[in-house]
Scaffold this motif. Sequence first.
Motif, PDB file in Angstrom:
ATOM      1  N   ASP A  32     -74.736 -49.552 -13.204  1.00 13.21           N
ATOM      2  CA  ASP A  32     -73.525 -49.188 -13.936  1.00 13.21           C
ATOM      3  C   ASP A  32     -73.766 -47.866 -14.669  1.00 13.21           C
ATOM      4  OD1 ASP A  32     -72.018 -51.362 -13.215  1.00 13.21           O
ATOM      5  OD2 ASP A  32     -72.164 -52.402 -15.143  1.00 13.21           O
ATOM      6  N   PRO A  33     -72.788 -46.974 -14.666  1.00 15.31           N
ATOM      7  CA  PRO A  33     -72.968 -45.722 -15.405  1.00 15.31           C
ATOM      8  C   PRO A  33     -72.807 -45.953 -16.901  1.00 15.31           C
ATOM      9  CG  PRO A  33     -70.822 -45.761 -14.332  1.00 15.31           C
ATOM     10  CD  PRO A  33     -71.546 -47.002 -13.906  1.00 15.31           C
ATOM     11  N   LEU A  34     -73.638 -45.269 -17.682  1.00 12.83           N
ATOM     12  CA  LEU A  34     -73.565 -45.323 -19.138  1.00 12.83           C
ATOM     13  C   LEU A  34     -73.346 -43.913 -19.660  1.00 12.83           C
ATOM     14  CD1 LEU A  34     -76.615 -47.650 -19.922  1.00 12.83           C
ATOM     15  CD2 LEU A  34     -74.207 -48.296 -19.818  1.00 12.83           C
ATOM     16  N   GLU A  35     -72.478 -43.781 -20.652  1.00 14.19           N
ATOM     17  CA  GLU A  35     -72.268 -42.496 -21.315  1.00 14.19           C
ATOM     18  C   GLU A  35     -73.230 -42.400 -22.481  1.00 14.19           C
ATOM     19  OE1 GLU A  35     -68.146 -40.386 -21.684  1.00 14.19           O
ATOM     20  OE2 GLU A  35     -67.833 -42.551 -21.839  1.00 14.19           O
ATOM     21  N   ILE A  36     -73.707 -41.207 -22.762  1.00 15.04           N
ATOM     22  CA  ILE A  36     -74.631 -40.986 -23.865  1.00 15.04           C
ATOM     23  C   ILE A  36     -73.951 -40.097 -24.892  1.00 15.04           C
ATOM     24  CG2 ILE A  36     -76.880 -40.079 -24.532  1.00 15.04           C
ATOM     25  CD1 ILE A  36     -77.732 -40.514 -21.572  1.00 15.04           C
ATOM     26  N   PHE A  37     -73.911 -40.591 -26.135  1.00 14.24           N
ATOM     27  CA  PHE A  37     -73.336 -39.848 -27.250  1.00 14.24           C
ATOM     28  C   PHE A  37     -74.420 -39.655 -28.305  1.00 14.24           C
ATOM     29  CE2 PHE A  37     -69.914 -42.330 -25.393  1.00 14.24           C
ATOM     30  CZ  PHE A  37     -68.880 -41.424 -25.295  1.00 14.24           C
TER      31      PHE A  37
END
Length: 87
Positions: A32-37
């Motif tokens: 699953d793709p994860l966004e990084i903030f």
Amino acid sequence: MRSTGIVRKLDELGRITLPIELRRNLDVAERDPLEIFTDEDTIILKKYNPADIFTGEMDNLIEYKGKKVSKNSIIELSKLAGSSIEE
């Protein structure tokens, strides 16, 4: 923000492993793709959900040239261009 009490070390390539319990609770599957903030000294991971590039809407999306656009945005854009689209 809540603490999970889980501490992990980075490996030599800068990777961490998310515990299975955490992945299950957050419905994060393998690949699953994860966004990084970032927020000052904080790193935040969020499950990536594609959204309309104009409105952020997440329903009725169509992919065009690698970008997500909602049907509502397409209708609004066609009106701006002087065309009409029948639904």
